[in-house]
Write a protein that holds these residues in place. Sequence first.
Motif, short mmCIF file in Angstrom:
data_model
loop_
_atom_site.label_atom_id
_atom_site.label_comp_id
_atom_site.label_asym_id
_atom_site.label_seq_id
_atom_site.Cartn_x
_atom_site.Cartn_y
_atom_site.Cartn_z
N ALA A 1 0.83 -1.21 0.00
CA ALA A 1 0.00 0.00 0.00
C ALA A 1 0.86 1.26 0.00
O ALA A 1 0.54 2.24 -0.68
N TYR A 2 1.96 1.23 0.77
CA TYR A 2 2.89 2.38 0.76
C TYR A 2 3.48 2.55 -0.63
O TYR A 2 3.59 3.67 -1.16
N ASN A 3 3.88 1.44 -1.25
CA ASN A 3 4.42 1.50 -2.61
C ASN A 3 3.43 2.11 -3.58
O ASN A 3 3.78 2.96 -4.41
N ASP A 4 2.17 1.67 -3.49
CA ASP A 4 1.13 2.20 -4.37
C ASP A 4 0.93 3.69 -4.13
O ASP A 4 0.75 4.47 -5.08
N SER A 5 0.96 4.08 -2.87
CA SER A 5 0.78 5.48 -2.52
C SER A 5 1.88 6.35 -3.11
O SER A 5 1.61 7.45 -3.64
N LEU A 6 3.11 5.87 -3.07
CA LEU A 6 4.25 6.66 -3.53
C LEU A 6 4.31 6.79 -5.05
O LEU A 6 5.11 7.55 -5.57
N LYS A 7 3.44 6.07 -5.75
CA LYS A 7 3.33 6.26 -7.20
C LYS A 7 2.64 7.58 -7.52
O LYS A 7 2.77 8.10 -8.63
N PHE A 8 1.88 8.09 -6.55
CA PHE A 8 1.08 9.30 -6.79
C PHE A 8 1.57 10.52 -6.02
O PHE A 8 1.17 11.64 -6.32
N THR A 9 2.41 10.31 -5.02
CA THR A 9 2.86 11.45 -4.22
C THR A 9 4.25 11.20 -3.67
O THR A 9 4.69 10.05 -3.55
N ASP A 10 4.96 12.29 -3.37
CA ASP A 10 6.27 12.19 -2.75
C ASP A 10 6.25 12.75 -1.33
O ASP A 10 7.24 13.29 -0.86
N ILE A 11 5.12 12.64 -0.64
CA ILE A 11 5.02 13.15 0.73
C ILE A 11 6.07 12.43 1.59
O ILE A 11 6.08 11.21 1.69
N TYR A 12 6.96 13.22 2.20
CA TYR A 12 8.10 12.61 2.89
C TYR A 12 7.67 11.75 4.07
O TYR A 12 8.34 10.76 4.40
N ILE A 13 6.56 12.09 4.73
CA ILE A 13 6.10 11.30 5.87
C ILE A 13 5.76 9.88 5.43
O ILE A 13 6.03 8.90 6.14
N ILE A 14 5.17 9.75 4.24
CA ILE A 14 4.82 8.43 3.72
C ILE A 14 6.08 7.63 3.42
O ILE A 14 6.19 6.45 3.77
N ARG A 15 7.06 8.29 2.82
CA ARG A 15 8.32 7.59 2.51
C ARG A 15 9.03 7.18 3.80
O ARG A 15 9.59 6.09 3.89
N ASN A 16 8.99 8.04 4.80
CA ASN A 16 9.63 7.72 6.08
C ASN A 16 8.91 6.55 6.76
O ASN A 16 9.55 5.65 7.31
N SER A 17 7.56 6.55 6.70
CA SER A 17 6.79 5.44 7.28
C SER A 17 7.11 4.13 6.57
O SER A 17 7.22 3.08 7.20
N MET A 18 7.25 4.22 5.25
CA MET A 18 7.60 3.04 4.45
C MET A 18 8.97 2.50 4.89
O MET A 18 9.16 1.29 5.09
N ALA A 19 9.92 3.40 5.07
CA ALA A 19 11.26 2.99 5.48
C ALA A 19 11.25 2.32 6.85
O ALA A 19 11.90 1.30 7.07
N LYS A 20 10.47 2.89 7.77
CA LYS A 20 10.38 2.31 9.12
C LYS A 20 9.81 0.90 9.08
O LYS A 20 10.28 0.00 9.76
N LEU A 21 8.79 0.72 8.24
CA LEU A 21 8.16 -0.61 8.14
C LEU A 21 9.10 -1.61 7.49
O LEU A 21 9.20 -2.76 7.92
N LEU A 22 9.80 -1.18 6.45
CA LEU A 22 10.79 -2.07 5.82
C LEU A 22 11.85 -2.49 6.83
O LEU A 22 12.24 -3.66 6.88
N TRP A 23 12.28 -1.53 7.64
CA TRP A 23 13.28 -1.85 8.67
C TRP A 23 12.70 -2.85 9.67
O TRP A 23 13.36 -3.82 10.04
N HIS A 24 11.48 -2.61 10.08
CA HIS A 24 10.81 -3.49 11.04
C HIS A 24 10.73 -4.92 10.51
O HIS A 24 10.86 -5.89 11.27
#
Length: 233
Positions: A139-162
């Motif tokens: 879902a984060y990947n799909d979201s980032l196809k439409f926006t570059d909101i940094y909070i979303i990218r940061n949340s994605m990175a945190k989840l990948l790390w987790h």
Amino acid sequence: FMEIKDKLKEVNEEKKELKFDILYKKAQEADKTRRFSKANAYYKKANRYIYIPELEIQIKINNMIPLVGKGLSSHPKDAMLKITLGNLYYSKGWLSEAVSLWNDVLAEHNNEAYLKGFIGGLKAKALEKNGKFQEAIQAYNDSLKFTDIYIIRNSMAKLLWHEGFYNEAIDYLEKEIEINPYQLDIINSLTYAYTLSGRQDRIGELLKEIDGLTPSQLKARQMYPAEVDPEYM
């Protein structure tokens, strides 16, 4: 005498905890049935015994839900009201209802890329909160196809790390630093990621690339990278 005094104090503390627990449970029960005024009354009484700041937040959310709901009744097509009410539901843990409202907005504004990205990020966060981590990553990947909101990218990175995708998380954060070099939460996340992955040599390089930080901030982050708040990752 002192022993008796200490014992009485201990008994009083136990009574406070017991009364708090009873009132908190009653507040939760009222919350579930949307009796917000009743829930707030119990939260306020509970806070008199043991003060917890989070209960004040719950009271504010409970006050806002009926107001936003009333506004939405008068303006049923208002996208921002639906998003706001969805966010309030999300804060209460009512994830399915939150996602339902966000989906309504997407259905009504299907051609607006920003909304697709923004709401996609909210839905991803709801999936993550529900423990559906792989679905949330998608879902984060799909979201980032439409926006570059940094909070979303940061949340994605945190989840990948987790989930143990350390290199992928670092890749996301490095891309974000290129786009938003002065976002301190991104810097914190990346510094912490470098520390845990044994790439401390990259920390100095990262900080040299950032022109907006003061010398004292640079020095602090070079000397104490391991003390970055783990909550960032």
